[in-house]
Design an enzyme around this catalytic site. Structure first.
Site, mmCIF file in Angstrom:
data_model
loop_
_atom_site.group_PDB
_atom_site.id
_atom_site.type_symbol
_atom_site.label_atom_id
_atom_site.label_comp_id
_atom_site.label_asym_id
_atom_site.label_seq_id
_atom_site.Cartn_x
_atom_site.Cartn_y
_atom_site.Cartn_z
ATOM 1 N N ASN A 9 38.508 36.267 34.160
ATOM 2 C CA ASN A 9 39.344 35.345 34.933
ATOM 3 C C ASN A 9 38.671 33.986 34.828
ATOM 4 O O ASN A 9 37.645 33.755 35.457
ATOM 5 C CB ASN A 9 39.423 35.815 36.396
ATOM 6 C CG ASN A 9 40.112 34.787 37.280
ATOM 7 O OD1 ASN A 9 40.763 33.858 36.780
ATOM 8 N ND2 ASN A 9 39.977 34.941 38.585
ATOM 9 N N LYS A 11 39.624 31.189 35.890
ATOM 10 C CA LYS A 11 39.862 30.274 37.027
ATOM 11 C C LYS A 11 40.283 28.899 36.469
ATOM 12 O O LYS A 11 40.926 28.852 35.432
ATOM 13 C CB LYS A 11 38.633 30.223 37.932
ATOM 14 C CG LYS A 11 38.161 31.636 38.310
ATOM 15 C CD LYS A 11 37.164 31.689 39.413
ATOM 16 C CE LYS A 11 36.838 33.153 39.721
ATOM 17 N NZ LYS A 11 35.927 33.316 40.841
ATOM 18 N N HIS A 95 44.413 36.755 44.373
ATOM 19 C CA HIS A 95 42.980 36.431 44.318
ATOM 20 C C HIS A 95 42.574 35.773 45.636
ATOM 21 O O HIS A 95 43.342 35.007 46.213
ATOM 22 C CB HIS A 95 42.694 35.505 43.132
ATOM 23 C CG HIS A 95 41.241 35.422 42.822
ATOM 24 N ND1 HIS A 95 40.370 34.659 43.575
ATOM 25 C CD2 HIS A 95 40.485 36.044 41.880
ATOM 26 C CE1 HIS A 95 39.145 34.817 43.090
ATOM 27 N NE2 HIS A 95 39.186 35.647 42.061
ATOM 28 N N GLU A 97 40.721 33.357 46.221
ATOM 29 C CA GLU A 97 40.775 31.887 46.201
ATOM 30 C C GLU A 97 42.188 31.408 46.489
ATOM 31 O O GLU A 97 42.382 30.399 47.149
ATOM 32 C CB GLU A 97 40.266 31.371 44.842
ATOM 33 C CG GLU A 97 38.762 31.556 44.726
ATOM 34 C CD GLU A 97 38.247 31.779 43.317
ATOM 35 O OE1 GLU A 97 38.967 31.517 42.348
ATOM 36 O OE2 GLU A 97 37.085 32.234 43.196
ATOM 37 N N GLU A 167 37.550 42.814 44.965
ATOM 38 C CA GLU A 167 36.613 41.700 44.853
ATOM 39 C C GLU A 167 36.146 41.269 46.244
ATOM 40 O O GLU A 167 36.818 40.465 46.899
ATOM 41 C CB GLU A 167 37.290 40.506 44.172
ATOM 42 C CG GLU A 167 37.786 40.800 42.781
ATOM 43 C CD GLU A 167 37.932 39.536 41.949
ATOM 44 O OE1 GLU A 167 37.396 39.532 40.838
ATOM 45 O OE2 GLU A 167 38.548 38.560 42.410
ATOM 46 N N GLY A 173 31.071 34.582 42.699
ATOM 47 C CA GLY A 173 30.426 33.324 42.330
ATOM 48 C C GLY A 173 29.116 33.075 43.055
ATOM 49 O O GLY A 173 28.572 31.981 43.016
ATOM 50 N N SER A 213 30.504 38.623 40.618
ATOM 51 C CA SER A 213 29.207 38.507 39.937
ATOM 52 C C SER A 213 28.934 39.657 38.969
ATOM 53 O O SER A 213 27.796 40.110 38.828
ATOM 54 C CB SER A 213 28.065 38.372 40.956
ATOM 55 O OG SER A 213 28.270 37.222 41.757
#
Ligand code: 13P
Length: 251
Positions: A9, A11, A95, A97, A167, A173, A213
Site C-alpha cells: 500500500n 499510500k 484503511h 487513515e 491493521e 508506520g 510495520s
C-alpha cells in the site's frame, strides 16, 4: 487452500515515473500467482502507469480507495466503475487513515464493498483497533464490530473471495509490529466472526492479512501463523528490493 497475498500500500507516495521504474524492476522476479499473489495499491494518479507497466506480469493492481457511486456530482471522488474499466483488480477500503483523517464510517465502507463487487473487483477491507482500545481490553470486540458492519448484506460467495486486512493502528508506520502471536490472535477472531456470520467454508476461504510495520525481517514469522494469509505493507513496499523480499518470504 488459501493462496498467500502480499500487497503493498503505497499510500500518498510515488509519481507515475517512479511507478513505472518500480514495476519494471520487480515484474520479472515476482513469484507465480499460484504460489504467492502480489498486489500493489497505488494512488489514483499512478494507476495508469501501474497498469500499463504491470501488463502481462504476475502483479495485480489495487486502488487505495473509491467512492460507492459509479458516477455523478461527487467532486474529487474516484468511480469504481472506471477503476474496473481501467483493469484494476482490488480496492482497499476502510484503511484507518481514511477512517481517522477523512471520517469514513462503517456504513460508507459497507457501501463501498457492495459497489466494488458490483463492478467486478475485490475489496481489501481494513480493520484494526487504536492503542486506547487495545489497552482497554476491547480489541477483539472492536474488530468484530468493524467486520460485521463492513460485510453487511454481502453473500457468502462474495465474502469467501475477499480479503480482510487486520491493521492495529498503533503498529502502522511506527516500527512497532504486533507480535506474531498478537496478530494471529485477532486474525483468528476475524475468521471466527466470518464463520459465525456465514459458515465454516466461507471462513476457511476468506484471506486475512496482517498490516503494521511488516518488513522482510518479520514477514516469515507472521506468515507462519495459521490465520495470517498475507501482509498489507506500507513503508517496506516502496523499494523494489524490499517488496521482492516480502513476496519471496517463502523461498
Ligand atoms: P507500514 O507498513 O508502513 O506500517 O503501513 C502499514 C499500512 O498501513 C498498510 O496499509
Amino acid at each position: 487452500m488459501r493462496t498467500p497475498i502480499i500487497a503493498g500500500n503505497w499510500k500518498m507516495n510515488m509519481n507515475p515515473t517512479q511507478t513505472a521504474e518500480f514495476v519494471q524492476a520487480v515484474k520479472d522476479q515476482l513469484p507465480e500467482l499460484s504460489v504467492v499473489e502480489t498486489v500493489i495499491a497505488a494512488p489514483a494518479v499512478d494507476l495508469p502507469a501501474l497498469l500499463e507497466n504491470a501488463q502481462g506480469s504476475q502483479l495485480h493492481v489495487a486502488a487505495e480507495n473509491c467512492y460507492f457511486e459509479d458516477e455523478g456530482a461527487f467532486t474529487g471522488e474516484t468511480s469504481p466503475k472506471v477503476l474496473h474499466e481501467m483493469g484494476v483488480d482490488y480496492v482497499i477500503i476502510g484503511h484507518s487513515e481514511r477512517r481517522d483523517y477523512f471520517h469514513e464510517t462503517d456504513e460508507d465502507i459497507n457501501k463501498k464493498a457492495h459497489a466494488i463487487f458490483k463492478n467486478e473487483m475485490t475489496p481489501i477491507i481494513c480493520c484494526g483497533e487504536s492503542l486506547e482500545i487495545r489497552e482497554a481490553g476491547k480489541a477483539e470486540e472492536w474488530v468484530k464490530g468493524q467486520i460485521e458492519a463492513a460485510l453487511k448484506g454481502l453473500s457468502a460467495d462474495q465474502v469467501a473471495s475477499l480479503v480482510i486486512a487486520y491493521e492495529p493502528i498503533w503498529a502502522i508506520g511506527t516500527g512497532k509490529t504486533a507480535t506474531a502471536d498478537q496478530a494471529e490472535e485477532i486474525c483468528a477472531v476475524i475468521r471466527a466472526t466470518v464463520a459465525d456470520l456465514y459458515d465454516e467454508e466461507t471462513a476457511a476461504n476468506v484471506r486475512i492479512q496482517y498490516g503494521g510495520s511488516v518488513k522482510p525481517a518479520n514477514v516469515k514469522e507472521l506468515m507462519a501463523k495459521e490465520n495470517i494469509d498475507g501482509g498489507l505493507v506500507g513503508g517496506a513496499s516502496l523499494q523494489p528490493e524490499s517488496f521482492l523480499q516480502l513476496a519471496h518470504f517463502n523461498d
